[in-house]
Design a protein around this motif. Sequence first.
Motif, PDB file in Angstrom:
ATOM      1  N   VAL A 104       0.854  -1.190   0.000  1.00 47.31           N
ATOM      2  CA  VAL A 104       0.000   0.000   0.000  1.00 47.31           C
ATOM      3  C   VAL A 104       0.889   1.239   0.000  1.00 47.31           C
ATOM      4  N   MET A 105       0.622   2.152  -0.905  1.00 41.42           N
ATOM      5  CA  MET A 105       1.340   3.420  -0.900  1.00 41.42           C
ATOM      6  C   MET A 105       0.632   4.380   0.039  1.00 41.42           C
ATOM      7  N   THR A 106       1.407   5.049   0.899  1.00 47.08           N
ATOM      8  CA  THR A 106       0.800   5.915   1.903  1.00 47.08           C
ATOM      9  C   THR A 106       1.038   7.402   1.683  1.00 47.08           C
ATOM     10  N   HIS A 107       2.121   7.776   0.981  1.00 53.91           N
ATOM     11  CA  HIS A 107       2.449   9.195   0.936  1.00 53.91           C
ATOM     12  C   HIS A 107       3.269   9.557  -0.298  1.00 53.91           C
ATOM     13  N   VAL A 108       3.452  10.859  -0.482  1.00 46.34           N
ATOM     14  CA  VAL A 108       4.279  11.397  -1.559  1.00 46.34           C
ATOM     15  C   VAL A 108       5.158  12.498  -0.971  1.00 46.34           C
ATOM     16  N   LYS A 109       6.446  12.437  -1.301  1.00 51.13           N
ATOM     17  CA  LYS A 109       7.373  13.495  -0.893  1.00 51.13           C
ATOM     18  C   LYS A 109       8.217  13.890  -2.099  1.00 51.13           C
ATOM     19  N   PRO A 110       8.078  15.111  -2.603  1.00 48.52           N
ATOM     20  CA  PRO A 110       8.923  15.547  -3.722  1.00 48.52           C
ATOM     21  C   PRO A 110      10.403  15.503  -3.337  1.00 48.52           C
ATOM     22  N   HIS A 111      11.234  15.413  -4.359  1.00 47.18           N
ATOM     23  CA  HIS A 111      12.681  15.282  -4.155  1.00 47.18           C
ATOM     24  C   HIS A 111      13.435  16.545  -4.555  1.00 47.18           C
ATOM     25  N   GLY A 112      14.529  16.802  -3.851  1.00 48.59           N
ATOM     26  CA  GLY A 112      15.551  17.746  -4.298  1.00 48.59           C
ATOM     27  C   GLY A 112      15.059  19.120  -4.700  1.00 48.59           C
ATOM     28  N   ALA A 113      15.437  19.524  -5.914  1.00 54.93           N
ATOM     29  CA  ALA A 113      15.096  20.864  -6.390  1.00 54.93           C
ATOM     30  C   ALA A 113      13.592  21.053  -6.502  1.00 54.93           C
ATOM     31  N   LEU A 114      12.864  20.020  -6.875  1.00 55.85           N
ATOM     32  CA  LEU A 114      11.407  20.132  -6.943  1.00 55.85           C
ATOM     33  C   LEU A 114      10.840  20.424  -5.556  1.00 55.85           C
ATOM     34  N   TYR A 115      11.332  19.733  -4.551  1.00 56.12           N
ATOM     35  CA  TYR A 115      10.900  19.942  -3.166  1.00 56.12           C
ATOM     36  C   TYR A 115      11.175  21.379  -2.736  1.00 56.12           C
ATOM     37  N   ASN A 116      12.398  21.839  -2.974  1.00 57.73           N
ATOM     38  CA  ASN A 116      12.783  23.179  -2.526  1.00 57.73           C
ATOM     39  C   ASN A 116      12.056  24.278  -3.288  1.00 57.73           C
ATOM     40  N   ALA A 155      -4.940  23.135   1.228  1.00 56.12           N
ATOM     41  CA  ALA A 155      -5.950  23.796   0.409  1.00 56.12           C
ATOM     42  C   ALA A 155      -6.621  22.823  -0.553  1.00 56.12           C
ATOM     43  N   HIS A 156      -5.910  21.766  -0.941  1.00 53.34           N
ATOM     44  CA  HIS A 156      -6.465  20.762  -1.850  1.00 53.34           C
ATOM     45  C   HIS A 156      -7.084  19.585  -1.104  1.00 53.34           C
ATOM     46  N   GLY A 157      -7.260  19.723   0.203  1.00 54.77           N
ATOM     47  CA  GLY A 157      -7.942  18.700   0.988  1.00 54.77           C
ATOM     48  C   GLY A 157      -7.106  17.482   1.309  1.00 54.77           C
ATOM     49  N   LEU A 158      -5.781  17.584   1.158  1.00 62.96           N
ATOM     50  CA  LEU A 158      -4.907  16.454   1.454  1.00 62.96           C
ATOM     51  C   LEU A 158      -4.503  16.446   2.923  1.00 62.96           C
ATOM     52  N   ARG A 159      -4.215  15.288   3.427  1.00 65.28           N
ATOM     53  CA  ARG A 159      -3.517  15.179   4.695  1.00 65.28           C
ATOM     54  C   ARG A 159      -2.059  15.538   4.428  1.00 65.28           C
ATOM     55  N   THR A 160      -1.467  16.298   5.299  1.00 58.11           N
ATOM     56  CA  THR A 160      -0.087  16.723   5.093  1.00 58.11           C
ATOM     57  C   THR A 160       0.770  16.307   6.283  1.00 58.11           C
ATOM     58  N   ASN A 242      14.584   7.039  23.886  1.00 58.70           N
ATOM     59  CA  ASN A 242      15.085   7.333  25.229  1.00 58.70           C
ATOM     60  C   ASN A 242      14.405   8.557  25.836  1.00 58.70           C
ATOM     61  N   GLU A 243      13.922   9.450  24.977  1.00 54.58           N
ATOM     62  CA  GLU A 243      13.219  10.648  25.424  1.00 54.58           C
ATOM     63  C   GLU A 243      11.720  10.401  25.588  1.00 54.58           C
ATOM     64  N   GLY A 244      11.288   9.137  25.420  1.00 58.95           N
ATOM     65  CA  GLY A 244       9.877   8.813  25.544  1.00 58.95           C
ATOM     66  C   GLY A 244       9.046   9.210  24.343  1.00 58.95           C
ATOM     67  N   ILE A 245       9.699   9.383  23.207  1.00 57.85           N
ATOM     68  CA  ILE A 245       9.014   9.768  21.966  1.00 57.85           C
ATOM     69  C   ILE A 245       8.840   8.534  21.099  1.00 57.85           C
ATOM     70  N   ALA A 246       7.607   8.196  20.764  1.00 58.94           N
ATOM     71  CA  ALA A 246       7.330   7.012  19.950  1.00 58.94           C
ATOM     72  C   ALA A 246       7.701   7.289  18.501  1.00 58.94           C
ATOM     73  N   VAL A 247       8.403   6.355  17.881  1.00 64.31           N
ATOM     74  CA  VAL A 247       8.798   6.481  16.477  1.00 64.31           C
ATOM     75  C   VAL A 247       7.905   5.551  15.663  1.00 64.31           C
ATOM     76  N   ARG A 248       7.027   6.117  14.876  1.00 66.02           N
ATOM     77  CA  ARG A 248       6.111   5.303  14.081  1.00 66.02           C
ATOM     78  C   ARG A 248       5.643   6.080  12.857  1.00 66.02           C
ATOM     79  N   PRO A 249       5.191   5.360  11.835  1.00 64.92           N
ATOM     80  CA  PRO A 249       4.790   6.040  10.591  1.00 64.92           C
ATOM     81  C   PRO A 249       3.504   6.839  10.756  1.00 64.92           C
ATOM     82  N   ILE A 250       3.321   7.791   9.876  1.00 63.26           N
ATOM     83  CA  ILE A 250       2.085   8.560   9.841  1.00 63.26           C
ATOM     84  C   ILE A 250       1.036   7.722   9.131  1.00 63.26           C
ATOM     85  N   SER A 251      -0.121   7.629   9.734  1.00 63.71           N
ATOM     86  CA  SER A 251      -1.198   6.823   9.154  1.00 63.71           C
ATOM     87  C   SER A 251      -2.420   7.683   8.912  1.00 63.71           C
TER      88      SER A 251
END
Length: 260
Positions: A104-116, A155-160, A242-251
């Motif tokens: 299952v694909m969960t997300h999209v993250k642009p890369h590099g120059a496109l991201y910036n 603005a486009h109704g996406l989860r970010t 160690n700081e009590g912060i849970a590391v888990r994916p965004i769902s």
Amino acid sequence: MKTIDLNCDFGERFGVYRLGQEEILSYVTSVNIACGFHAGDPLVMRETVQLAIRHGVAIGAHPGFPDLLGFGRRMMAVSPEEVYAYVVYQIGALSAFVKAEGGVMTHVKPHGALYNMAATDAALAKAVAKAVRDVDPGLVLYGLAGSELIRAGQAHGLRTASEAFADRTYQADGTLTPRNCREAVIVDEEEAVRQVLMIVRERRVRSVQGTEVAIDADTICVHGDNEQAVRFARRLHAALQNEGIAVRPISPIDKAAGGT
């Protein structure tokens, strides 16, 4: 309990050229897989999807500019229409491999120059967000915290997912230091840990100019092509726990419950 996603850019290989180590998948919770424009080819994409599924990490598309020679990190004079087409094309390509492998694909993250560029250019940010929404409105859009890309996604109704970086330095305006600057990349793991803990616990980051910048992050990125990526990811994962912060994916459940 405070939670954070730890993501890395992965599958950034092409033919016989190899970047990234499988071991990092033991410490991150999400991967952004290159889709063939800045890196990746059909065999690499399939193999990377298989690895991600095997390790149980969330799978995202990592679309970039069509620039293999420049690894997608060179600015390009592109129109919003071109950006829209680039992003739709690449999400579609990776989605086919994910579906074929039963994932299952969960997300999209642009890369590099496109991201910036999309972080500061509202028209390009809108084109990226529209492309993601038109392909699958259930996908989470990753973008630089406080950027035009996050605003366009909302603005486009996406989860970010607002993103911060473990191995990059910041400017006083909250943007990333350009890679052509000597201080752009953090190579000391203790410095990276200090930056991440400040971001997660205090919602601020220190810029290279010495000022403090407000930042509210849902996900932290470790660049998979850095030589020290595995060491950074291992150390960051342990430090957060160690700081009590849970590391888990965004769902989708997290986002529906009121996330950014």
